[in-house]
Design an enzyme around this catalytic site. Structure first.
Site, short mmCIF file in Angstrom:
data_model
loop_
_atom_site.label_atom_id
_atom_site.label_comp_id
_atom_site.label_asym_id
_atom_site.label_seq_id
_atom_site.Cartn_x
_atom_site.Cartn_y
_atom_site.Cartn_z
N TYR A 1 0.82 -1.21 0.00
CA TYR A 1 0.00 0.00 0.00
C TYR A 1 0.85 1.26 0.00
CZ TYR A 1 -0.11 -0.18 5.28
OH TYR A 1 0.16 -0.24 6.61
N GLU A 2 0.22 2.34 -0.44
CA GLU A 2 0.87 3.64 -0.69
C GLU A 2 1.97 3.53 -1.75
OE1 GLU A 2 -0.90 5.76 0.45
OE2 GLU A 2 -1.87 4.66 2.05
N GLY A 3 1.82 2.59 -2.66
CA GLY A 3 2.78 2.41 -3.73
C GLY A 3 3.69 1.24 -3.48
#
Length: 598
Positions: free
Chosen positions: A438-440
């Site tokens: 998550y978040e990239g």
């Protein structure tokens, strides 16, 4: 499951010796960030983390969340812990005083965030997302929206979320279909579905402030046509009181490998006529604004990696000091605790050294952001910001990948008992596994490092890092201590390996994109390795100065030097291999097509 004891001594060492807290406290607005203030904050935060949050970690993991008729119900103790967290002022520690925050530098706030994440990762995700939403609103919200929402979010009375991902659009935000229709009163009606929304609904606060990416009717195609909207769960009146329920609902929660107590929601906007939303900033610049929140979140997720690694290390070390098995390889003593076995000591030191290296890089980056925010020299502020932005993918990618490996080592140290849920070792690994996604994803961080950060100034900022690493290596080599000179030699060789890979990337990024894309992850691993070694070298130099002055905890300083030496011998020694892998590009897969997967 073991208790959590915040590593306050190492946190303060990093603040003082790596970040330079005294220099940050001299910046306008940060005058209260004195050593005494830092000590008091960390002491109280450590008590709260170990006494309130840590005991709920196992409860939250086993109970999880439930979606009831009135929304998401959190695990036992969650609401009470959240209220205590906010009442103590932890939510707004580094937020602006103009909106009720305490205005302290992130160089202090980041340690409190680490403690919360170590003690109870699922709990910490709510405040993390709220902090990111606050940062975005400070940048692009109107004065009217700021007046209504910011103070309540900074106090924690209301929480915030980030709504990017859709069922048809994962990391490719150009595919977003959510839409926003303008209304006569200046508001918008938002329609669409978002997935993987952390704390999209819960029962801890009266209101939730969703930041939602959506398209206007006349928006251009692709990412250039995305706008950002504030969509509250309950509409708010001008005086901040709550109005009617908005058309924004959690329709399901995901059943996940880890972070069970953090509600990951599927959110539906507009199923009952349209969710009322308010445009943030200018139309079609939503992705730009959302990146403010995303960068905040990426720093936070990298810190989660450090936090989980620390928790896993503490638990593994505690178990190894109690579990008796086998003979001491040196003395021959029978039935010794397994921390005396060479391979277990190697694993524990891998855990310890990697956590400490990533902590230092993360805190150092937070300090750069403080300097970029409060500094007085415009050119220096720009340099500090560029350096911080270069390091953010290193923090996020490095910290999270470290966490997966270190928590896995924690299970290994426990042996068969690590595979048993009741020990708690497995939860740290399960919780860590999402952090690389998550978040990239880590691949996205690698691409960001090369294509957005390295190429932004044709490598000028990374050359500043090379110069700093060189300076640290030179100081180590000039030391009268053989152990420091050995660290300096390894650091110098690792820096050269990173330099060579950087020159290869800069030379091929325009002519052979496929090769550079294949090299991106090895290049990121190399950057993480060397930046960690740079910080460990700085730590060793500082520790040696304290030993020479015979002041402070001498045992702690000797441990810092020994840990830096281990990192140099066992990890920096791998830099040359990572450099070769990066510079090999896509040679091993070029031209084979799908036959590779037959």
């Amino acid at each position: 499951m073991s208790d959590y004891i915040a590593p306050v001594k190492d946190m303060r060492f990093v603040m003082d010796e790596i970040v330079g807290l005294d220099a940050i406290a001299a910046l306008p607005g940060y005058e209260e960030a004195t050593p005494d203030m830092a000590d008091a904050i960390l002491e109280e935060a450590a008590k709260f983390a170990s006494g309130v949050l840590a005991p709920l970690n196992w409860i939250g993991d086993t109970q999880g969340c439930k979606l009831g008729p009135d929304g998401v119900v959190t695990a036992d103790g969650w609401k009470e812990a959240y209220k205590a967290f906010c009442d103590a002022g932890w939510n707004g520690l580094a937020s602006p005083t103009a909106y009720g925050g305490q205005g302290l530098p992130e160089a202090i706030g980041i340690a409190v965030k680490e403690m919360a994440s170590s003690a109870n990762l699922s709990f910490s995700l709510g405040p993390l997302l709220t902090g990111g939403a606050v940062a975005a609103l400070l940048t692009c919200a109107s004065d009217e929206l700021k007046a209504i929402y910011l103070e309540k979010m900074i106090s924690g009375e209301w929480t915030g979320t980030m709504n990017l991902t859709e069922p048809n659009a994962g990391s490719d935000l150009a595919l977003i279909r959510s839409r926003a229709e303008p209304q006569a009163d200046g508001s918008y009606r938002v329609f669409g579905q978002k997935i993987f929304i952390t704390y999209g609904d819960h029962d801890m606060t009266d209101n939730i402030v969703h930041l939602v990416l959506a398209r206007l009717p006349d928006a251009p195609a692709g990412v250039k046509g995305i706008s950002l909207f504030l969509v509250p769960k309950f509409l708010a009146n001008a005086d901040g009181s709550l109005g009617e329920r908005n058309d924004a609902y959690c329709v399901s929660i995901e059943h996940k490998l880890g972070i069970h107590a953090s509600p990951t929601c599927v959110m539906a906007f507009g199923d009952k006529g349209g969710a009322v939303g308010y445009l943030l900033g200018e139309a079609n610049r939503g992705l730009e604004y959302m990146f403010i929140m995303m960068n905040e979140a990426r720093m936070g997720v990298g810190l989660q990696g450090v936090a989980l690694g620390e928790r896993a290390y503490q638990q593994a070390l505690g178990y190894a000091r109690e579990r008796k098995q086998g003979r001491d390889a040196v003395t021959g003593e029978a039935l010794v605790t397994i921390d005396k076995h060479p391979d277990v000591r190697r694993m524990l030191m891998l855990m310890k050294s990697r956590v400490e290296a990533c902590r230092a890089v993360t805190y150092f980056t937070a300090g750069l952001l403080d300097r970029a925010h409060a500094g007085t020299d415009p050119e220096q502020k720009k340099r500090d910001l560029f350096l911080a932005e270069l390091l953010i993918p290193v923090v996020k990618g490095g910290g999270t990948e470290m966490a997966v490996e270190v928590t896995s080592l924690g299970i290994q140290v426990h042996g068969g008992m690590g595979f048993i849920e009741e020990t708690g070792a497995a939860q740290h690994w399960r919780d860590s596994r999402i952090t690389t996604i998550y978040e990239g994803t880590t691949g996205i961080q690698a691409n960001d490092l090369i294509f957005r950060k390295l190429m932004r100034d044709q490598g000028a900022t990374v050359k500043v890092v090379f110069s700093e690493v060189q300076g640290t290596a030179d100081a180590l080599l000039a030391s009268g201590r053989p152990e420091l000179r050995a660290i300096g030699a390894q650091l110098l060789g690792a820096k050269q390996a990173w330099f060579d890979a950087t020159e290869w990337v800069l030379g091929n990024v325009r002519s052979d994109v496929s090769a550079v894309l294949t090299a991106a992850l090895p290049y990121l691993n190399l950057a993480v390795l060397v930046c960690g070694g740079w910080m460990m070298g700085k730590a060793a130099l500082a520790a040696a100065n304290h030993l020479d002055s015979e002041a402070g905890d001498q045992r702690f300083y000797r441990s810092k030097i020994a840990t830096a030496g281990f990192y140099a011998d066992q990890l920096l020694a791998q830099a040359g291999a990572w450099s070769k892998v990066a510079m090999a590009g896509d040679a091993a897969i070029r031209g084979f097509g799908d036959v590779l997967f037959e």
